[in-house]
Design an enzyme around this catalytic site. Structure first.
Site, PDB file in Angstrom:
ATOM      1  N   ASP A  21       0.780  -0.954   0.112  1.00  0.00           N
ATOM      2  CA  ASP A  21       0.258   0.002   0.000  1.00  0.00           C
ATOM      3  C   ASP A  21       1.389   1.345  -0.037  1.00  0.00           C
ATOM      4  O   ASP A  21       1.690   1.252   0.873  1.00  0.00           O
ATOM      5  CB  ASP A  21      -0.452   0.228   1.177  1.00  0.00           C
ATOM      6  N   ASN A  23      -0.586   4.940  -0.368  1.00  0.00           N
ATOM      7  CA  ASN A  23      -1.334   5.647  -0.096  1.00  0.00           C
ATOM      8  C   ASN A  23      -2.099   5.648   1.515  1.00  0.00           C
ATOM      9  O   ASN A  23      -2.834   6.311   2.005  1.00  0.00           O
ATOM     10  CB  ASN A  23      -2.133   6.428  -1.581  1.00  0.00           C
ATOM     11  N   ASP A  25      -4.611   3.216   2.637  1.00  0.00           N
ATOM     12  CA  ASP A  25      -5.906   2.939   2.713  1.00  0.00           C
ATOM     13  C   ASP A  25      -5.976   1.601   3.120  1.00  0.00           C
ATOM     14  O   ASP A  25      -7.556   1.074   2.922  1.00  0.00           O
ATOM     15  CB  ASP A  25      -6.889   4.066   1.907  1.00  0.00           C
ATOM     16  N   ASP A  29      -1.398  -1.194  -4.196  1.00  0.00           N
ATOM     17  CA  ASP A  29      -1.878  -0.009  -5.400  1.00  0.00           C
ATOM     18  C   ASP A  29      -0.690  -0.685  -6.150  1.00  0.00           C
ATOM     19  O   ASP A  29       0.467  -1.128  -5.776  1.00  0.00           O
ATOM     20  CB  ASP A  29      -2.353   1.039  -4.891  1.00  0.00           C
ATOM     21  N   ASP A  98      -4.381 -10.349 -15.865  1.00  0.00           N
ATOM     22  CA  ASP A  98      -4.880 -10.811 -16.097  1.00  0.00           C
ATOM     23  C   ASP A  98      -5.997 -10.852 -16.912  1.00  0.00           C
ATOM     24  O   ASP A  98      -6.293  -9.503 -17.443  1.00  0.00           O
ATOM     25  CB  ASP A  98      -5.258 -10.644 -14.236  1.00  0.00           C
ATOM     26  N   ASP A 200      -7.772 -15.992 -17.060  1.00  0.00           N
ATOM     27  CA  ASP A 200      -8.343 -16.610 -16.159  1.00  0.00           C
ATOM     28  C   ASP A 200     -10.171 -17.830 -16.916  1.00  0.00           C
ATOM     29  O   ASP A 200     -10.063 -17.145 -17.507  1.00  0.00           O
ATOM     30  CB  ASP A 200      -9.571 -15.671 -15.579  1.00  0.00           C
ATOM     31  N   GLU A 242      -5.707 -20.910 -18.042  1.00  0.00           N
ATOM     32  CA  GLU A 242      -6.470 -21.010 -16.686  1.00  0.00           C
ATOM     33  C   GLU A 242      -7.026 -22.186 -17.029  1.00  0.00           C
ATOM     34  O   GLU A 242      -7.662 -22.154 -17.413  1.00  0.00           O
ATOM     35  CB  GLU A 242      -6.384 -20.456 -15.173  1.00  0.00           C
ATOM     36  N   HIS A 316      -3.289 -17.043  -5.682  1.00  0.00           N
ATOM     37  CA  HIS A 316      -3.533 -16.470  -5.386  1.00  0.00           C
ATOM     38  C   HIS A 316      -4.923 -17.514  -4.202  1.00  0.00           C
ATOM     39  O   HIS A 316      -5.595 -16.943  -3.843  1.00  0.00           O
ATOM     40  CB  HIS A 316      -4.566 -15.574  -5.910  1.00  0.00           C
ATOM     41  N   ASP A 317      -5.186 -18.581  -5.448  1.00  0.00           N
ATOM     42  CA  ASP A 317      -6.112 -19.826  -4.956  1.00  0.00           C
ATOM     43  C   ASP A 317      -5.898 -20.894  -4.125  1.00  0.00           C
ATOM     44  O   ASP A 317      -6.911 -21.463  -4.030  1.00  0.00           O
ATOM     45  CB  ASP A 317      -7.307 -20.160  -6.303  1.00  0.00           C
TER      46      ASP A 317
HETATM   47  C1  NOJ Z   1      -9.980 -17.919 -10.776  1.00  0.00           C
HETATM   48  C2  NOJ Z   1      -9.224 -17.573 -10.577  1.00  0.00           C
HETATM   49  O1  NOJ Z   1      -8.121 -17.419 -10.005  1.00  0.00           O
HETATM   50  C3  NOJ Z   1     -10.306 -16.953  -9.362  1.00  0.00           C
HETATM   51  O2  NOJ Z   1      -9.514 -16.373  -8.525  1.00  0.00           O
HETATM   52  C4  NOJ Z   1     -11.525 -16.263  -9.375  1.00  0.00           C
HETATM   53  O3  NOJ Z   1     -11.893 -15.842  -8.164  1.00  0.00           O
HETATM   54  C5  NOJ Z   1     -12.388 -16.710 -10.635  1.00  0.00           C
HETATM   55  N1  NOJ Z   1     -11.144 -17.488 -11.299  1.00  0.00           N
HETATM   56  C6  NOJ Z   1     -13.244 -16.922 -11.285  1.00  0.00           C
HETATM   57  O4  NOJ Z   1     -12.468 -15.137 -11.911  1.00  0.00           O
END
Ligand code: NOJ
Length: 546
Positions: A21, A23, A25, A29, A98, A200, A242, A316-317
């Site tokens: 971050d 700024n 908040d 960013d 992305d 994605d 993906e 991130h998943d």
């Molecule tokens: C895959 C992404 O990696 C995930 O974070 C997202 O929730 C779903 N696709 C839907 O866009």
């Protein structure tokens, strides 16, 4: 195979909300990323996959986009984005955007129009169907985020399809107007000099919902070839799809160069190995190590010469690998995290590092649903509570598989909020940030960070890592993963003890020339009866046998 920059690259994924971050908040960013470019250059990565920074109501943290050509104000402005692309390029780092085009946000202007009435010019941008008698949805398709994939829209009394949340309506790729809008938007970004796209859930765009086909639909590859031709085909960019349910045969269709589709795909077969087949990801089972090796070897061999692999443990998943399949105790976290780096980074393919993996960040257990941000976990919690599951079991499942584990802000140092932000962060940091942070790792020569640096550097210096042949040894060993890479008469032997329990590796014939890298300072050069300590992983360059 024609050599491209991304064959020999290491990609680093940034989840912008949690990176830095600038700024105050509490939300990471773009200027924050710019501030940290020198850190990334020092690590040695070649490209950044940037999770979405577009305008979004954040139902799914940016994966629900309401304007593909605008930057979300919480992340900055388009000028910031241009500056990031330019400054990253000055460091020799390319920005991979992305591309989330299976669906938009329901607040995208196309959907706002589409839902107005059946004759609207944008109606066919999305997938609308009549319900069945008795207020039943058109069919039994379910959303990946729980419940029916169909949502009744009262305005026109039809249902729209959403394979993710209700606020993520699926685009209708059969409509050529939709495809043209997407090509235009992609060209807008390519004109800015980006390094490519991470796509994605791209395996869903060929869906035929009426036949219950979602992944891998019949038109999928035709659409990707059209995309290639209309957008990035002539450019030297990285494209990675993906694709959750992909087989090795499908992956060749995507990534064989002569097919003019993508550079590579993310396949998740290894990631699913602690899940029960045919069940939601929350229903886990112990990891089968032999199977893990089989999966890696299968992918290494199948795509050799015919396509290209991506290599990753985290994103991130996915929860932090050192916590899920390694050992994140103070005693073993460092060797265990280095073991995962060794396992992956000497395989053939393009490695991806997810932010914080390079310092061995761990999962963050929660004890109540109030602590959870992620829509996937929250929806599952509500659904299972209604179905009568035990609350503790659900929380346990979230701790094991929930996406917030990977999404906590990066601890840069031991100061307030780990130096991530001067204000309360959007999601709390892992409370262990006093001990686990970037600064500490940078200062310690034997840290996970410095190990990653070396591993990345080795890839730059040794074509063997990029192009060498792969061969697995001891496929049935219950705790060792052993493989060779050979190139132009040179052979490297990679020996991984995946577990805490010590074990022995025997190699009667061959001699070691040198140790390329090891996660212990004093690994043995004798491999005729090599004793491996907890998680010990060594890369040997072998003497030539003539
Ligand atoms: C895959 C992404 O990696 C995930 O974070 C997202 O929730 C779903 N696709 C839907 O866009």
């Amino acid at each position: 195979m024609e050599k491209k920059w991304w064959h020999s690259s290491v990609v680093y994924q940034i989840y912008p909300r949690s990176f830095q971050d600038s700024n105050g908040d509490g939300i990471g960013d773009i200027q924050g990323i710019i501030q940290r470019l020198s850190y990334l250059a020092d690590l040695g990565i070649d490209a950044i996959w940037l999770s979405p920074v577009y305008q979004s109501p954040n139902d799914d943290n940016g994966y629900d986009i309401s304007d593909y050509q605008a930057i979300s104000p919480e992340f900055g402005t388009m000028d910031d984005m241009d500056e990031l692309i330019q400054k990253a390029n000055e460091y020799g780092i390319r920005i991979v955007m992305d591309l989330v085009v299976n669906h938009t946000s329901d607040e995208h202007s196309w959907f706002i129009e589409s839902r107005k009435n059946k004759d609207n010019g944008y109606r066919d941008y999305y997938i609308w169907r009549d319900g069945q008698p008795n207020d039943m949805p058109p069919n039994e398709l379910t959303s990946i985020f729980s419940g029916s994939a169909w949502e009744l829209d009262k305005q026109t009394n039809q249902y729209y399809l959403h394979l993710y949340s209700k606020k993520q309506p699926d685009l209708n790729w059969e409509n050529p107007k939709v495809r043209n809008e997407i090509w235009q938007m992609m060209n807008f970004w390519l004109d800015k000099g980006i390094g490519g796209f991470r796509m994605d859930v791209i395996d869903l765009i060929g869906k035929i919902p009426d036949e219950l086909i979602t992944g891998n639909g019949p038109m999928l590859h035709t659409y990707l070839q059209e995309m290639h031709q209309k957008t990035f085909g002539k450019l030297d960019v990285l494209t990675v799809g993906e694709t959750w349910g992909v087989t090795t045969e499908d992956a060749k269709l995507y990534s064989a160069p002569e097919r003019n589709e993508l550079s590579m795909v993310f396949q998740f077969e290894h990631i699913g190995l602690d899940e029960q087949p045919g069940k939601p990801k929350w229903d886990t089972r112990p990891l089968d190590f032999i199977k893990l090796k089989q999966v890696f070897t299968k992918w290494q061999l199948a795509l050799d010469g015919d396509g290209w692999n991506s290599l990753f443990w985290n994103n991130h998943d996915i929860p932090r690998i050192v916590s899920s399949w390694g050992n994140d105790s103070p005693q073993y976290r460092v060797v265990s995290a280095k073991m995962f780096a060794t396992f992956l980074h000497f395989l053939k393919g393009t490695p991806y590092i997810y932010q914080g993996e390079e310092i061995g960040l761990t999962n963050t257990p929660i004890s109540s649903i109030e602590e959870v941000n992620d829509i996937e976990s929250i929806n599952m919690y509500n659904e299972r509570m209604q179905q009568g599951y035990n609350k503790e079991e659900i929380i346990h499942a979230i701790n094991k598989k929930g996406r917030d584990n990977a999404r906590r802000p990066i601890p840069w140092d031991e100061s307030l909020n780990g130096g991530f932000s001067t204000e309360t962060p959007w999601l709390a940091l892992n409370p262990n940030y006093q001990d686990l942070n970037v600064k500490k790792d940078q200062q310690n020569e034997e840290s996970i960070f410095n190990y990653y640096k070396k591993v990345i550097h080795l890839r730059k210096e040794n074509e063997l890592i990029v192009w060498g042949d792969y061969k697995e040894l001891l496929p049935n060993d219950p705790q060792l993963f052993v493989y060779e890479r050979s190139y132009q008469g040179e052979t490297w032997l990679i020996i991984i003890n995946f577990y805490e329990k010590p074990t022995i590796y025997k190699d009667d014939d061959r001699k070691v020339e040198t140790i390329v890298i090891s996660n212990y300072m004093d690994s043995s050069k004798k491999i005729d009866k090599l004793e491996l300590r907890p998680f010990e992983s060594v890369v040997y360059k072998l003497k030539k046998s003539h």
